[in-house]
Scaffold this motif. Structure first.
Motif, short mmCIF file in Angstrom:
data_model
loop_
_atom_site.label_atom_id
_atom_site.label_comp_id
_atom_site.label_asym_id
_atom_site.label_seq_id
_atom_site.Cartn_x
_atom_site.Cartn_y
_atom_site.Cartn_z
N ALA A 348 0.82 -1.21 0.00
CA ALA A 348 0.00 0.00 0.00
C ALA A 348 0.86 1.26 0.00
CB ALA A 348 -0.93 -0.01 1.22
N ILE A 349 1.94 1.26 0.77
CA ILE A 349 2.82 2.44 0.82
C ILE A 349 3.47 2.67 -0.54
CG2 ILE A 349 4.94 3.37 1.84
CD1 ILE A 349 4.07 1.95 4.47
N ARG A 350 3.89 1.61 -1.19
CA ARG A 350 4.46 1.76 -2.54
C ARG A 350 3.43 2.35 -3.50
NH1 ARG A 350 6.76 -3.55 -1.13
NH2 ARG A 350 9.00 -3.27 -0.77
N ASP A 351 2.19 1.92 -3.38
CA ASP A 351 1.13 2.48 -4.23
C ASP A 351 0.94 3.97 -3.93
OD1 ASP A 351 0.68 0.05 -5.44
OD2 ASP A 351 -1.06 -0.46 -4.20
N HIS A 352 0.97 4.35 -2.66
CA HIS A 352 0.83 5.76 -2.30
C HIS A 352 1.98 6.59 -2.89
CE1 HIS A 352 -2.62 5.23 0.18
NE2 HIS A 352 -2.00 4.67 1.21
N LEU A 353 3.20 6.08 -2.81
CA LEU A 353 4.34 6.79 -3.37
C LEU A 353 4.17 7.00 -4.87
CD1 LEU A 353 7.21 4.92 -1.47
CD2 LEU A 353 6.64 7.34 -1.20
N ALA A 354 3.74 5.96 -5.55
CA ALA A 354 3.54 6.05 -7.01
C ALA A 354 2.41 7.01 -7.35
CB ALA A 354 3.25 4.66 -7.57
N ASP A 355 1.31 6.93 -6.61
CA ASP A 355 0.16 7.80 -6.89
C ASP A 355 0.51 9.27 -6.68
OD1 ASP A 355 -1.33 5.56 -7.46
OD2 ASP A 355 -2.36 5.51 -5.51
N ALA A 356 1.37 9.54 -5.67
CA ALA A 356 1.74 10.93 -5.37
C ALA A 356 2.92 11.41 -6.22
CB ALA A 356 2.08 11.06 -3.89
N GLY A 357 3.51 10.51 -7.01
CA GLY A 357 4.66 10.89 -7.81
C GLY A 357 5.89 11.22 -6.99
N VAL A 358 6.02 10.58 -5.85
CA VAL A 358 7.14 10.84 -4.94
C VAL A 358 8.21 9.79 -5.14
CG1 VAL A 358 7.84 10.93 -2.52
CG2 VAL A 358 5.65 11.93 -3.23
N GLU A 359 9.45 10.24 -5.27
CA GLU A 359 10.56 9.30 -5.40
C GLU A 359 10.85 8.70 -4.02
OE1 GLU A 359 14.83 9.08 -7.65
OE2 GLU A 359 14.55 10.77 -6.26
N GLY A 360 10.54 7.44 -3.88
CA GLY A 360 10.76 6.77 -2.61
C GLY A 360 10.65 5.27 -2.80
N PHE A 361 10.97 4.54 -1.75
CA PHE A 361 10.94 3.08 -1.82
C PHE A 361 10.81 2.54 -0.41
CE2 PHE A 361 15.26 4.48 -1.34
CZ PHE A 361 15.88 3.55 -0.51
N VAL A 362 10.46 1.26 -0.34
CA VAL A 362 10.31 0.58 0.94
C VAL A 362 11.26 -0.61 0.97
CG1 VAL A 362 8.72 -0.57 2.52
CG2 VAL A 362 7.87 1.22 0.99
N GLN A 363 11.97 -0.77 2.08
CA GLN A 363 12.76 -1.98 2.31
C GLN A 363 12.13 -2.75 3.46
OE1 GLN A 363 17.02 -0.64 0.43
NE2 GLN A 363 17.06 -1.58 2.43
N GLU A 364 12.16 -4.08 3.36
CA GLU A 364 11.44 -4.90 4.33
C GLU A 364 12.16 -6.22 4.55
OE1 GLU A 364 7.63 -6.34 2.49
OE2 GLU A 364 8.43 -5.32 0.72
N TYR A 365 11.94 -6.77 5.72
CA TYR A 365 12.50 -8.08 6.05
C TYR A 365 11.73 -8.59 7.25
CZ TYR A 365 16.00 -11.78 6.62
OH TYR A 365 16.65 -13.00 6.70
N GLY A 366 11.09 -9.74 7.12
CA GLY A 366 10.38 -10.33 8.25
C GLY A 366 9.39 -9.37 8.86
N GLY A 367 9.56 -9.07 10.14
CA GLY A 367 8.64 -8.20 10.87
C GLY A 367 9.06 -6.76 10.92
N VAL A 368 9.84 -6.28 9.92
CA VAL A 368 10.39 -4.92 9.93
C VAL A 368 10.27 -4.31 8.54
CG1 VAL A 368 12.46 -3.52 10.33
CG2 VAL A 368 11.99 -5.50 11.80
N PHE A 369 9.99 -3.00 8.48
CA PHE A 369 9.99 -2.30 7.19
C PHE A 369 10.34 -0.84 7.41
CE2 PHE A 369 5.78 -1.54 8.82
CZ PHE A 369 5.43 -0.28 8.36
N ALA A 370 10.78 -0.18 6.35
CA ALA A 370 11.10 1.25 6.43
C ALA A 370 10.84 1.89 5.08
CB ALA A 370 12.55 1.46 6.85
N THR A 371 10.31 3.11 5.11
CA THR A 371 10.05 3.90 3.91
C THR A 371 11.12 4.98 3.79
OG1 THR A 371 7.67 3.55 4.20
CG2 THR A 371 8.35 5.32 2.71
N TYR A 372 11.77 5.04 2.64
CA TYR A 372 12.83 6.02 2.41
C TYR A 372 12.46 6.89 1.21
CZ TYR A 372 15.55 2.87 5.39
OH TYR A 372 15.99 2.09 6.44
N PHE A 373 13.07 8.08 1.15
CA PHE A 373 12.81 9.01 0.07
C PHE A 373 14.11 9.26 -0.69
CE2 PHE A 373 9.56 9.50 3.21
CZ PHE A 373 8.40 9.57 2.45
#
Length: 441
Positions: A348-373
């Protein structure tokens, strides 16, 4: 626009605390969420499940979870009841052992691939100290390799090169004053995820290196998984040179599976440190590993020469928490739930980034994730320097204003809590869409 009430009650408490406690807090890291974005102190009054309530009555869905210990949920009733029952019968004796601590060690040894033997402590830093001391004792060598951006606590030989300013990279960057220069002379700091740098260090210093210590997934610098072949490469090079490989799984242990990252990645270290999620918030740490190294802790005629002691080691309450936490993690299929929730959130966060045209990405592993710009991925510390840390911080404040507690300190990751409801997950997704649009304006 903030939905939060003012924090006058918290401000008054902090002023009171400052009269008896330096800075009003008992851990330096707590400055990372002691104020709101206007600089007003925030103190939390209640914690339950996946929710926190501050002294002004503001409610937050919690993605910090005490920096990692809370995995089942705040004030988990099953764990708390197990602790209450155990401590009503026995508290602290200070001699010999107990059925409960033996059972706790058995459960860990049955689940963690490298754990032939287990020793319990209280804090993460102390078991790191014991692991490094053991590596030096069994090899007769002094040098230790650690990695930029990895954090291993307050133990002097590794209390350096955590979150470093760009100008301090490539040199020893101590995280505290008051350390003797000699304490870090034998510490080699290398880039994380750079196997060639490790191999070069062993070519130069191989006969002097006692061990390599690392976070197998670097969560203290966000969410940075190992690149393909990296952990196995470390296993191979340490084997080739007779050094010990130490996994610091203080954050990752139990959070990413009952066997930790070593089970997920199929690479067994010689020694492993764990804490945080092993007892759902109770103060327990452990060091486990291969029998030939763990026997160094056997006292007197029964074993080795490395001293491992602590008045509160294997405290009855902590051991009850370990046993019940393991039981509940498995009975509730927590790690399966984490994979499901994390995927729902990050997609969902990746979709939000794409919809807003914001350069960003999400990294994830197991029970952890982070959104970066910025442009990803992040594989080593230097990659963080190319990201937009100001936008990261602004996004986190927008989330906090909407009742989603994602710590505003770059580059911290978010940790899942097994008590998250579907409604709280949707609340997080909706808030993320609003926050991303806000930072894109």
């Amino acid at each position: 626009m903030s939905n939060q009430q003012p924090h006058a009650e918290s401000a008054a408490l902090i002023e009171r605390a400052k009269r008896v406690t330096p800075g009003g807090i008992n851990s330096t890291s707590r400055t990372q969420m002691m104020e709101d974005r206007q600089g007003n102190p925030v103190c939390f009054e209640e914690a339950s499940g996946a929710e926190l309530v501050d002294r002004s009555g503001n409610r937050y869905v919690d993605y910090n979870n005490g920096w990692g210990p809370i995995i089942l949920g705040h004030c988990d009733p099953d764990v708390n009841e197990a602790v209450a029952q155990a401590t009503a019968k026995r508290d602290i004796v200070g001699m010999s052992t107990s059925e409960l601590e033996v059972r706790a060690a058995e459960l860990v040894a049955e689940r963690v691939p490298s754990a032939d033997k287990v020793q319990f402590g209280t804090t993460g830093s102390e078991v790191v100290a014991h692991a490094i001391r053991t590596a030096r004792a069994v090899t007769g060598r002094e040098k230790i390799i650690k990695f930029q951006g990895n954090y291993h606590g307050w133990y002097d030989p590794v209390a350096l090169n955590y979150i470093s300013e760009p100008e301090n990279l490539g040199q020893h960057d101590l995280i505290t004053t008051g350390m003797l220069p000699e304490a870090t002379e034998e510490t080699i700091v290398l880039p994380y995820n750079d196997l060639a740098a490790v191999e070069a260090a062993f070519e130069e210093h191989g006969d002097d290196i006692a061990g390599v210590i690392l976070e197998p997934v670097a969560h203290d610098m966000g969410c940075v998984p190992p690149v393909d072949g990296y952990l196995q490469g470390l296993r191979d090079v340490t084997d080739d040179h007779g050094a010990l490989l130490i996994f610091d799984e203080i954050i990752t242990g139990f959070r990413h599976g009952m066997g930790g990252v070593q089970e997920r990645e199929g690479v067994e270290p010689d020694l492993t440190t764990m804490a945080k999620a092993v007892a759902n918030g109770y103060p327990v740490s452990l060091l486990c590993g291969k029998d030939e190294y763990m026997r160094q802790f056997g006292p007197g005629a029964r074993g080795g020469s490395v001293y491992f002691a602590g008045t509160y080691n294997a405290h009855t309450g902590g051991m009850a928490a370990v046993v019940e936490t393991i039981t509940q993690l498995e009975e509730r299929n927590v790690h399966e739930r984490f994979e499901e929730v994390r995927t729902t959130l990050t997609d969902a966060i990746r979709d939000h980034l794409a919809d807003a045209g914001v350069e960003g990405f999400v990294q994830e592993y197991g029970g952890v994730f982070a959104t970066y710009f910025g442009e990803g991925p992040v594989t080593k510390y230097r990659d963080l320097l190319d990201l937009d840390d100001e936008k990261f911080t602004e996004y986190r404040w927008e989330m906090i204003d909407r009742g989603i507690l994602m710590v505003s300190k770059f580059p911290r990751a978010n940790l899942l809590n097994a008590s998250l409801t579907d409604e709280q997950v949707q609340e997080t997704i909706d808030a993320a869409g609003e926050a991303i649009r806000a930072v894109s304006e």
